[in-house]
Write a protein that holds these residues in place. Structure first.
Motif, short mmCIF file in Angstrom:
data_model
loop_
_atom_site.label_atom_id
_atom_site.label_comp_id
_atom_site.label_asym_id
_atom_site.label_seq_id
_atom_site.Cartn_x
_atom_site.Cartn_y
_atom_site.Cartn_z
N PHE A 184 0.92 -1.32 0.06
CA PHE A 184 0.09 0.01 0.06
C PHE A 184 0.73 1.26 0.10
O PHE A 184 1.76 1.38 0.98
CB PHE A 184 -0.97 0.02 1.43
CG PHE A 184 -1.92 -1.12 1.43
CD1 PHE A 184 -2.83 -1.30 0.89
CD2 PHE A 184 -1.45 -2.36 2.23
CE1 PHE A 184 -3.68 -2.50 0.73
CE2 PHE A 184 -2.28 -3.36 2.25
CZ PHE A 184 -3.26 -3.51 1.51
N ARG A 185 0.74 1.93 -1.07
CA ARG A 185 1.68 3.17 -1.10
C ARG A 185 1.36 4.25 -0.08
O ARG A 185 0.20 4.12 0.65
CB ARG A 185 1.55 3.93 -2.46
CG ARG A 185 2.26 2.99 -3.50
CD ARG A 185 2.13 3.47 -4.74
NE ARG A 185 3.20 4.97 -4.85
CZ ARG A 185 3.30 5.64 -5.93
NH1 ARG A 185 2.46 5.32 -7.07
NH2 ARG A 185 4.21 6.37 -6.06
N TYR A 186 2.37 5.03 0.59
CA TYR A 186 2.31 6.13 1.34
C TYR A 186 2.01 5.64 2.74
O TYR A 186 2.02 6.49 3.57
CB TYR A 186 0.89 7.15 0.92
CG TYR A 186 0.94 7.30 -0.44
CD1 TYR A 186 1.86 7.66 -1.29
CD2 TYR A 186 -0.26 7.22 -1.13
CE1 TYR A 186 1.73 7.84 -2.59
CE2 TYR A 186 -0.51 7.54 -2.45
CZ TYR A 186 0.57 7.69 -3.23
OH TYR A 186 0.39 8.06 -4.52
N VAL A 187 1.85 4.47 3.17
CA VAL A 187 1.72 4.17 4.43
C VAL A 187 2.76 2.98 4.96
O VAL A 187 3.57 2.50 4.07
CB VAL A 187 0.29 3.40 4.86
CG1 VAL A 187 -0.65 4.27 4.70
CG2 VAL A 187 0.14 2.12 4.01
N GLU A 188 3.06 2.68 6.19
CA GLU A 188 4.06 1.91 6.60
C GLU A 188 3.44 0.67 7.41
O GLU A 188 2.41 0.82 8.15
CB GLU A 188 4.54 2.94 7.73
CG GLU A 188 6.08 2.35 8.22
CD GLU A 188 6.01 1.15 9.14
OE1 GLU A 188 6.68 0.18 8.94
OE2 GLU A 188 5.24 1.31 10.40
N GLY A 189 4.14 -0.49 7.12
CA GLY A 189 3.52 -1.64 7.50
C GLY A 189 3.30 -2.07 8.82
O GLY A 189 2.21 -2.66 9.16
N GLU A 190 4.18 -1.62 9.67
CA GLU A 190 3.74 -1.93 11.07
C GLU A 190 2.73 -1.03 11.76
O GLU A 190 2.02 -1.70 12.56
CB GLU A 190 5.04 -1.58 12.12
CG GLU A 190 5.86 -2.87 12.06
CD GLU A 190 7.34 -2.66 12.08
OE1 GLU A 190 8.02 -1.49 12.69
OE2 GLU A 190 8.13 -3.50 11.61
N SER A 191 2.50 -0.03 11.37
CA SER A 191 1.17 0.84 11.63
C SER A 191 -0.03 0.04 11.04
O SER A 191 -1.09 0.01 11.84
CB SER A 191 1.21 2.31 11.50
OG SER A 191 2.15 2.57 10.27
N ILE A 192 0.07 -0.44 9.90
CA ILE A 192 -1.18 -1.17 9.68
C ILE A 192 -1.34 -2.43 10.51
O ILE A 192 -2.47 -2.58 10.76
CB ILE A 192 -0.82 -1.77 7.99
CG1 ILE A 192 -0.36 -0.62 7.01
CG2 ILE A 192 -2.16 -2.62 7.62
CD1 ILE A 192 -0.19 -1.28 5.80
N LEU A 193 -0.51 -3.09 10.86
CA LEU A 193 -0.60 -4.35 11.64
C LEU A 193 -1.16 -4.04 12.86
O LEU A 193 -1.90 -4.64 13.65
CB LEU A 193 0.90 -4.77 11.95
CG LEU A 193 1.83 -5.68 11.09
CD1 LEU A 193 2.85 -6.61 11.42
CD2 LEU A 193 0.81 -6.42 10.11
#
Ligand SMILES: *Cc1c(COP(=O)(O)O)cnc(C)c1O
Length: 373
Positions: A279-288
């Motif tokens: 997902f562009r513009y976002v960071e994986g760990e915040s998604i998690l």
């Protein structure tokens, strides 16, 4: 497994009658693993998991063939249980070629052939990748290796239960597997070693495992592995059909509802349970973290909290720029998942990504979703 912790407590190596049941449990499990791979029981060696099996295959073959050659070929997207032993061997003077992969994560068998020299002793390419699910052309790679009299090892830890394995048809000399990846217990695995293959031991001591891997057997673990592999390989096609149908609906739903998103890995040659997105513009760990708050368990190839700050070597190897590798999310489905779980993820994820993009400094104004009141 339960009776092997207590009632059948005998040491399989002992001679008293009490040990007989433990020994039988181990040998029955060995036969089950052999059947699942198209191998013979005496070609199956139990280990403490996939990592030990990978280490043994690579270091053991390297040591046994040192006089003949010092060159190993592997891929850039192997699990660390393969890459790190290769690094360790480089420090001892071995040469290692890390083959590149294409944008879908596939190794080209022609690249394997081009890399082989008269010093090459081992090719090690995984059957399926743990992050992006890509399945390799294992039989073709095995054929290339054998055409040049080079041994072929494959890390099949992700593949057992999803990809039908036949060590003869696929030209495999050594194969690693691990029980907990197919619903068996943790801390138990196996290495298939083709009869006649020269390999040094890692664990020296007693004469267990035909003198090649010392130590009293993990009897309950072995029994659990044997039963798990039997269940996991009983109906691979039916299992894959069910899981892949859910996965495909998940992928379609995510790509259809969230803009600036890509699916990582091969569109077709991939594990039925694997979906990996960027997902562009976002960071994986915040998604998690946000998904976890909604009771959804996922993983990421991002590494913002790790010391190295390096994102996944697999995502970089398929050519993702750093930002997109950091915005990756892996969702894997399992036997316990239902269509309702897919619906739930599809109802939560677009909102999670939208919220993060709203606050991300990377998001261009045109890609921001309208503020939800
Ligand atoms: C999990 C995994 C391993 C390591 O297996 P363990 O049993 O956890 O040691 C190795 N290779 C691949 C591809 C894996 O997914």
């Amino acid at each position: 497994m339960t009776p092997y912790f207590s009632r059948y407590f005998g040491n399989p190596s002992s001679l008293y009658r009490f040990a007989h049941t433990s020994r039988e449990g181990v040998e029955e499990a060995r036969a089950r693993v052999a059947t699942a791979l198209g191998a013979e029981p005496e070609e199956i060696y139990f280990t403490a998991g996939g990592s030990e099996a990978d280490n043994w295959a690579i270091k053991g073959v390297a040591a046994a063939h040192r006089k003949r050659g010092d060159h190993i070929i592997t891929s850039a997207i192997e699990h660390h249980a393969v890459l790190h032993p290769c690094r360790a061997l480089e420090k001892q003077g071995y040469q290692v070629t890390y083959l590149p992969v294409d944008e879908f994560g596939r190794v080209d068998p022609a690249d394997v052939e081009d890399a082989i020299t008269d010093r090459t002793i081992l090719v090690s390419v995984m059957t399926a990748n743990n992050e992006i699910g890509t399945i390799q052309p294992v039989a073709e790679i095995g054929r290339v290796a054998h055409d040049h009299d080079v041994l072929f090892h494959t890390d099949a830890v992700q593949a057992v239960g999803a990809v039908p394995i036949d060590v003869d048809a696929m030209g495999i000399d050594l194969l690693s597997l691990s029980a907990h990846k197919f619903y068996g217990p943790k801390g138990i695995g196996a290495l298939y070693i083709r009869r006649g293959t020269r390999i040094e031991s890692l664990v020296h001591g007693g004469g267990q495992e035909r003198g090649r891997r010392a130590g009293t057997e993990n009897v309950p673990g072995i029994v659990g592995l044997g039963r798990a592999i039997e269940l996991a390989t009983a109906d691979i096609e039916g299992h894959n059909r069910r899981i892949a149908a859910m996965r495909d609906r998940l992928v379609r739903g995510v790509l259809g509802s969230i803009p600036d998103t890509r699916l990582n890995g091969h569109p077709k040659e991939r594990l039925p349970n694997n979906a990996n997105f960027s997902f562009r513009y976002v960071e994986g760990e915040s998604i998690l973290l946000l998904l976890d708050a909604h009771g959804i368990c996922a993983s990421t190839g991002s590494a913002c909290s790790s010391a190295s700050l390096e994102p996944s070597h697999v995502l970089l190897a398929i050519g993702l720029p750093h930002e997109e590798a950091h915005g990756s999310l892996r969702l894997t489905l399992g036997d316990a998942n239902t269509g309702e779980d897919v619906d739930y993820v599809l109802s939560v994820l677009p909102e999670v990504i939208g919220r993060l993009r709203q606050i991300s400094p990377l998001t261009p104004a045109c890609a921001r979703m309208p503020e939800i009141e």
